[in-house]
Design an enzyme around this catalytic site. Structure first.
Site, mmCIF file in Angstrom:
data_model
loop_
_atom_site.group_PDB
_atom_site.id
_atom_site.type_symbol
_atom_site.label_atom_id
_atom_site.label_comp_id
_atom_site.label_asym_id
_atom_site.label_seq_id
_atom_site.Cartn_x
_atom_site.Cartn_y
_atom_site.Cartn_z
ATOM 1 N N ASP A 32 0.803 -1.139 -0.127
ATOM 2 C CA ASP A 32 -0.040 0.118 0.082
ATOM 3 C C ASP A 32 0.682 1.297 -0.073
ATOM 4 O OD1 ASP A 32 -3.197 0.567 1.162
ATOM 5 O OD2 ASP A 32 -1.749 2.261 1.116
ATOM 6 N N ASN A 90 -12.717 -2.703 2.533
ATOM 7 C CA ASN A 90 -14.000 -1.951 2.507
ATOM 8 C C ASN A 90 -14.936 -2.015 1.441
ATOM 9 O OD1 ASN A 90 -12.973 -0.468 4.996
ATOM 10 N ND2 ASN A 90 -11.348 0.141 3.652
ATOM 11 N N GLY A 96 -15.552 3.798 3.666
ATOM 12 C CA GLY A 96 -14.706 4.338 3.072
ATOM 13 C C GLY A 96 -13.833 3.764 1.866
ATOM 14 N N THR A 98 -12.035 3.758 -1.410
ATOM 15 C CA THR A 98 -11.484 4.502 -2.209
ATOM 16 C C THR A 98 -11.162 4.209 -3.542
ATOM 17 O OG1 THR A 98 -9.493 4.611 -1.413
ATOM 18 C CG2 THR A 98 -10.842 5.997 -0.128
ATOM 19 N N HIS A 101 -11.791 -1.352 -7.268
ATOM 20 C CA HIS A 101 -11.463 -2.554 -7.765
ATOM 21 C C HIS A 101 -11.180 -3.246 -6.308
ATOM 22 C CE1 HIS A 101 -9.187 -5.320 -10.678
ATOM 23 N NE2 HIS A 101 -8.847 -5.617 -9.428
ATOM 24 N N HIS A 103 -10.214 -5.328 -3.327
ATOM 25 C CA HIS A 103 -9.061 -5.542 -2.840
ATOM 26 C C HIS A 103 -8.936 -5.973 -1.352
ATOM 27 C CE1 HIS A 103 -9.916 -1.330 -2.560
ATOM 28 N NE2 HIS A 103 -9.296 -1.183 -1.263
ATOM 29 N N HIS A 105 -6.976 -5.852 2.209
ATOM 30 C CA HIS A 105 -5.579 -5.259 2.928
ATOM 31 C C HIS A 105 -5.264 -6.479 3.708
ATOM 32 C CE1 HIS A 105 -6.651 -0.901 2.362
ATOM 33 N NE2 HIS A 105 -7.887 -1.516 2.149
HETATM 34 P P1 5GP Z 1 -9.681 1.257 0.061
HETATM 35 O O1 5GP Z 1 -9.558 2.804 0.988
HETATM 36 O O2 5GP Z 1 -10.400 1.441 -0.891
HETATM 37 O O3 5GP Z 1 -10.011 0.185 1.084
HETATM 38 O O4 5GP Z 1 -8.222 1.092 0.024
HETATM 39 C C1 5GP Z 1 -7.385 1.660 -1.177
HETATM 40 C C2 5GP Z 1 -6.065 1.563 -0.706
HETATM 41 O O5 5GP Z 1 -5.262 1.852 -1.903
HETATM 42 C C3 5GP Z 1 -5.419 2.699 0.267
HETATM 43 O O6 5GP Z 1 -5.145 2.113 1.345
HETATM 44 C C4 5GP Z 1 -4.546 3.613 -0.610
HETATM 45 O O7 5GP Z 1 -3.670 3.774 0.378
HETATM 46 C C5 5GP Z 1 -4.187 2.499 -1.679
HETATM 47 N N1 5GP Z 1 -3.539 3.222 -2.754
HETATM 48 C C6 5GP Z 1 -4.276 4.147 -3.354
HETATM 49 N N2 5GP Z 1 -3.667 4.450 -4.662
HETATM 50 C C7 5GP Z 1 -2.473 3.743 -4.685
HETATM 51 C C8 5GP Z 1 -1.498 3.531 -5.572
HETATM 52 O O8 5GP Z 1 -1.505 4.224 -6.624
HETATM 53 N N3 5GP Z 1 -0.676 2.705 -5.192
HETATM 54 C C9 5GP Z 1 -0.721 1.734 -4.104
HETATM 55 N N4 5GP Z 1 0.393 0.914 -3.930
HETATM 56 N N5 5GP Z 1 -1.538 1.804 -3.026
HETATM 57 C C10 5GP Z 1 -2.576 2.983 -3.489
#
Ligand code: 5GP
Length: 121
Positions: A32, A90, A96, A98, A101, A103, A105
């Site tokens: 991340d 998420n 939240g 963001t 696609h 994923h 964590h």
């Molecule tokens: P979400 O908030 O959707 O559960 O998680 C998205 C995650 O993607 C966040 O923890 C954010 O830091 C990570 N992220 C966003 N853009 C990028 C990127 O360009 N490269 C990488 N390696 N992680 C990203």
């Protein structure tokens, strides 16, 4: 609706760089960009799914089973089973999410804050 221009689709197509720690024909695991702990890795299927709900509703059973076995493989590569880890996904605005696609964590590498923070208020 899946947007092919989301950032993880670009990572899959190698249009932008990521610190990839494992890849096979179906999934990619990469660090991340904004880690919340010493170890913070994202595992994504290469298929076009916007979220967990979309993945479970639309991927076939083999793809779903194979994905979660790959998550376990990445956990083994990270050598975090003994000390522990947190898996987190998420879905949607309230959680939240963001990046649209799907994923998972993997968060580990230190003592993580309890999920029961609200009960301490
Ligand atoms: P979400 O908030 O959707 O559960 O998680 C998205 C995650 O993607 C966040 O923890 C954010 O830091 C990570 N992220 C966003 N853009 C990028 C990127 O360009 N490269 C990488 N390696 N992680 C990203």
């Amino acid at each position: 609706m899946y947007n092919k221009e989301n950032i993880f689709a670009k990572i899959i197509r190698k249009e932008i760089n990521a610190d990839i720690i494992y890849e096979n024909q179906d999934i990619i695991a990469f660090k991340d960009i904004t880690p919340v702990a010493n170890i913070h890795v994202l595992v994504i299927p290469k298929g076009e799914y916007t979220s967990y709900s979309d993945f479970i509703a639309n991927a076939d059973d083999n793809e779903i089973a194979s994905f979660f076995k790959s998550v376990k493989h990445v956990i083994e590569l990270l050598n975090i089973e003994k000390n522990g880890y947190r898996l987190l996904t998420n879905h949607g605005d309230d959680a939240g999410q963001t990046v649209e696609h799907y994923h998972v964590h993997i968060i580990a590498g230190e003592k993580l804050e309890s999920l029961n923070a609200r009960s301490k208020e």
